[in-house]
Write a protein that holds these residues in place. Sequence first.
Motif, mmCIF file in Angstrom:
data_model
loop_
_atom_site.group_PDB
_atom_site.id
_atom_site.type_symbol
_atom_site.label_atom_id
_atom_site.label_comp_id
_atom_site.label_asym_id
_atom_site.label_seq_id
_atom_site.Cartn_x
_atom_site.Cartn_y
_atom_site.Cartn_z
ATOM 1 N N SER A 42 0.857 -1.191 0.000
ATOM 2 C CA SER A 42 0.000 0.000 0.000
ATOM 3 C C SER A 42 0.889 1.235 0.000
ATOM 4 N N LEU A 43 0.274 2.366 -0.245
ATOM 5 C CA LEU A 43 1.019 3.621 -0.242
ATOM 6 C C LEU A 43 0.497 4.521 0.865
ATOM 7 N N VAL A 44 1.421 5.170 1.540
ATOM 8 C CA VAL A 44 1.062 6.275 2.421
ATOM 9 C C VAL A 44 1.641 7.532 1.779
ATOM 10 N N GLU A 67 17.716 -6.497 -5.569
ATOM 11 C CA GLU A 67 18.680 -7.548 -5.881
ATOM 12 C C GLU A 67 18.060 -8.657 -6.727
ATOM 13 N N THR A 68 16.786 -8.942 -6.512
ATOM 14 C CA THR A 68 16.142 -10.035 -7.234
ATOM 15 C C THR A 68 15.390 -9.540 -8.473
ATOM 16 N N GLY A 69 15.281 -8.233 -8.630
ATOM 17 C CA GLY A 69 14.558 -7.701 -9.785
ATOM 18 C C GLY A 69 13.069 -7.515 -9.545
ATOM 19 N N THR A 70 12.584 -8.005 -8.407
ATOM 20 C CA THR A 70 11.157 -7.850 -8.075
ATOM 21 C C THR A 70 10.767 -6.372 -8.006
ATOM 22 N N ILE A 71 11.736 -5.516 -7.800
ATOM 23 C CA ILE A 71 11.463 -4.073 -7.705
ATOM 24 C C ILE A 71 10.796 -3.542 -8.981
ATOM 25 N N LEU A 72 11.056 -4.205 -10.116
ATOM 26 C CA LEU A 72 10.452 -3.729 -11.368
ATOM 27 C C LEU A 72 8.935 -3.836 -11.304
ATOM 28 N N GLN A 73 8.473 -4.972 -10.827
ATOM 29 C CA GLN A 73 7.036 -5.210 -10.704
ATOM 30 C C GLN A 73 6.451 -4.327 -9.593
ATOM 31 N N ILE A 74 7.146 -4.254 -8.483
ATOM 32 C CA ILE A 74 6.672 -3.452 -7.348
ATOM 33 C C ILE A 74 6.677 -1.961 -7.724
ATOM 34 N N GLY A 75 7.767 -1.520 -8.355
ATOM 35 C CA GLY A 75 7.879 -0.116 -8.741
ATOM 36 C C GLY A 75 6.802 0.285 -9.736
ATOM 37 N N ASP A 76 6.478 -0.615 -10.626
ATOM 38 C CA ASP A 76 5.419 -0.354 -11.592
ATOM 39 C C ASP A 76 4.077 -0.188 -10.877
ATOM 40 N N TRP A 77 3.853 -1.040 -9.884
ATOM 41 C CA TRP A 77 2.620 -0.945 -9.097
ATOM 42 C C TRP A 77 2.571 0.398 -8.345
ATOM 43 N N VAL A 78 3.687 0.797 -7.767
ATOM 44 C CA VAL A 78 3.758 2.061 -7.017
ATOM 45 C C VAL A 78 3.393 3.233 -7.940
ATOM 46 N N LEU A 79 4.034 3.249 -9.095
ATOM 47 C CA LEU A 79 3.817 4.341 -10.039
ATOM 48 C C LEU A 79 2.357 4.395 -10.499
ATOM 49 N N ARG A 80 1.841 3.240 -10.852
ATOM 50 C CA ARG A 80 0.462 3.161 -11.349
ATOM 51 C C ARG A 80 -0.528 3.568 -10.263
ATOM 52 N N THR A 81 -0.302 3.071 -9.047
ATOM 53 C CA THR A 81 -1.217 3.353 -7.934
ATOM 54 C C THR A 81 -1.157 4.830 -7.540
ATOM 55 N N CYS A 117 -0.257 7.405 -9.381
ATOM 56 C CA CYS A 117 -0.856 8.245 -10.424
ATOM 57 C C CYS A 117 -2.374 8.084 -10.459
ATOM 58 N N ALA A 118 -2.854 6.861 -10.268
ATOM 59 C CA ALA A 118 -4.301 6.624 -10.273
ATOM 60 C C ALA A 118 -4.947 7.349 -9.099
ATOM 61 N N GLU A 119 -4.312 7.295 -7.919
ATOM 62 C CA GLU A 119 -4.875 7.990 -6.761
ATOM 63 C C GLU A 119 -4.851 9.501 -6.987
ATOM 64 N N VAL A 177 6.561 4.642 -17.819
ATOM 65 C CA VAL A 177 6.023 5.848 -17.181
ATOM 66 C C VAL A 177 5.021 6.516 -18.117
ATOM 67 N N GLU A 178 5.389 6.594 -19.372
ATOM 68 C CA GLU A 178 4.492 7.209 -20.362
ATOM 69 C C GLU A 178 3.165 6.449 -20.431
ATOM 70 N N ALA A 179 3.241 5.130 -20.373
ATOM 71 C CA ALA A 179 2.025 4.307 -20.429
ATOM 72 C C ALA A 179 1.142 4.566 -19.211
ATOM 73 N N VAL A 180 1.748 4.678 -18.034
ATOM 74 C CA VAL A 180 0.977 4.933 -16.817
ATOM 75 C C VAL A 180 0.321 6.322 -16.877
ATOM 76 N N LEU A 181 1.044 7.300 -17.399
ATOM 77 C CA LEU A 181 0.477 8.644 -17.543
ATOM 78 C C LEU A 181 -0.738 8.608 -18.464
ATOM 79 N N ALA A 182 -0.618 7.874 -19.552
ATOM 80 C CA ALA A 182 -1.725 7.784 -20.504
ATOM 81 C C ALA A 182 -2.913 7.054 -19.890
ATOM 82 N N GLU A 183 -2.635 5.972 -19.192
ATOM 83 C CA GLU A 183 -3.708 5.172 -18.574
ATOM 84 C C GLU A 183 -4.474 5.935 -17.517
ATOM 85 N N THR A 184 -3.741 6.674 -16.683
ATOM 86 C CA THR A 184 -4.379 7.348 -15.552
ATOM 87 C C THR A 184 -4.857 8.740 -15.929
#
Length: 282
Positions: free
Chosen positions: A41-43, A83-97, A99-101, A129-136
Motif C-alpha cells: 500500500s502507499l502512504v 537484488e532479485t529484480g522484483t522491484i520492477l514489478q513493485i515499482g510499476d505498481w507504485v507508479l500506477r497506484t 498516479c491513479a490515486e 512511465v508514459e504508459a501509466v500517464l496515458a492510462e491514468t
Amino acid sequence: RAKAEGRGTHRFYESGMGAEVRGRRLMEHELRTAVARGEMSLVYQPQLAVATGTIVGFEALLRWNRPAHGFVSPALFIPVAEETGTILQIGDWVLRTACAEAAGWRVPLRVAVNVSAVQLHAPGFADSVEAVLAETGIDPRRLELEVTETALIRDITRALAALTRLKQLGVKIAMDDFGTGYSSLSNLRAFPFDRIKIDGSFVQSVDANQQASAIVRAILELGRGLDLAILAEGVETKAELGFLGAELCDEVQGYLLGRPAPIETFAAATRGEAADLGTLAA
Ligand code: C2E
Ligand code: MG
Ligand code: MG
Ligand code: MG
C-alpha cells in the motif's frame, strides 16, 4: 512447509543454510507475490511551500504488510527487491497506484514517487512511465520522480537518456537525499533536475548546529544559482522550520508538517480545503 506448497514452489529451505540466508530467501520469495496478494500500500507525506504554508504535493511512500511480520520498512525490503529484480514489478505498481490515486484528487497537487536505480536502468522505463500517464490521465507535470545520486552512477549514459526522455514528457525530476551520495555537484549539472531534496540528516538541528546550518545554507545558495527548487526533508521541529524559512528554503516535508499516512488523512488538502502550516503543525 515448502513441500506442502507443492511443485513449482521455490525451495528456500536448504539444509546447512544459515538462519540469516534462510530469512533472506524467504523474504525474496514472499516479495514476489506481495503485490498480487494485496500486501502493498502507499502512504503519503505532505510537501509544503514555506512562503504560503500550503500543501503543494505529496510523496508516496511504500508500505508492505508482510504476513506474520506486520509492516516492514521499505529501507529493509527495497534492497532485497532490487537484488532479485522484483522491484520492477513493485515499482510499476507504485507508479500506477500513485498516479491513479492522484488522478482522483480534486486539486491537481504534485505526486512524488521514489524510483530505484534498477528501475531507472531497466530498458523501457520511460515507456512504462508514459504508459501509466496515458492510462491514468494525470498531467505529466504533476508527477515528480525522486532519484538518488547512487541511482545515477550505475550507468550515467542510460540514466541520463531515461531522465531526458521523461523530462520531455513534462515529468519533474528531484534529486533525493542530496548530500549523502557521490559527486553531487557534477550530477547536478549533468542531469535535468527540477528540485533538490536536502537529506534529513542535514536538516536535523539545523537551527542549532553550525555545521548543519553551513551545509544547508550552501545547498540553498547552490539551488538559487542553478535555478533548482529546494525542499528540506525530515523537518521535525519549529526551530528547524524557522531556520529554513529565514533562509528562504522553498519547500519542507517532515513529521512536524505531517507524518506519512493514507491519503484520506489529507482529504481536506486534496479537496481544496487546504490546511496551512499553523493547523498542521499545531
Ligand atoms: P526517502 O525517499 O528519502 O523518504 C523519506 C523517509 O523519511 C521516509 O521513510 C519518511 O517516512 C521518513 N520521514 C519523513 N519525515 C521524517 C521526519 O521528520 N523525521 C524522520 N526521522 N523521518 C522522516 P520511509 O517511508 O521508511 O522510506 C524510507 C526509504 O525507502 C525512502 O527514503 C525511499 O528511499 C525508500 N522508498 C520508500 N517508498 C519507496 C518506493 O515506492 N519505491 C522505492 N524505490 N523506494 C521507496
Ligand atoms: Mg524520497
Ligand atoms: Mg530522502
Ligand atoms: Mg532516503
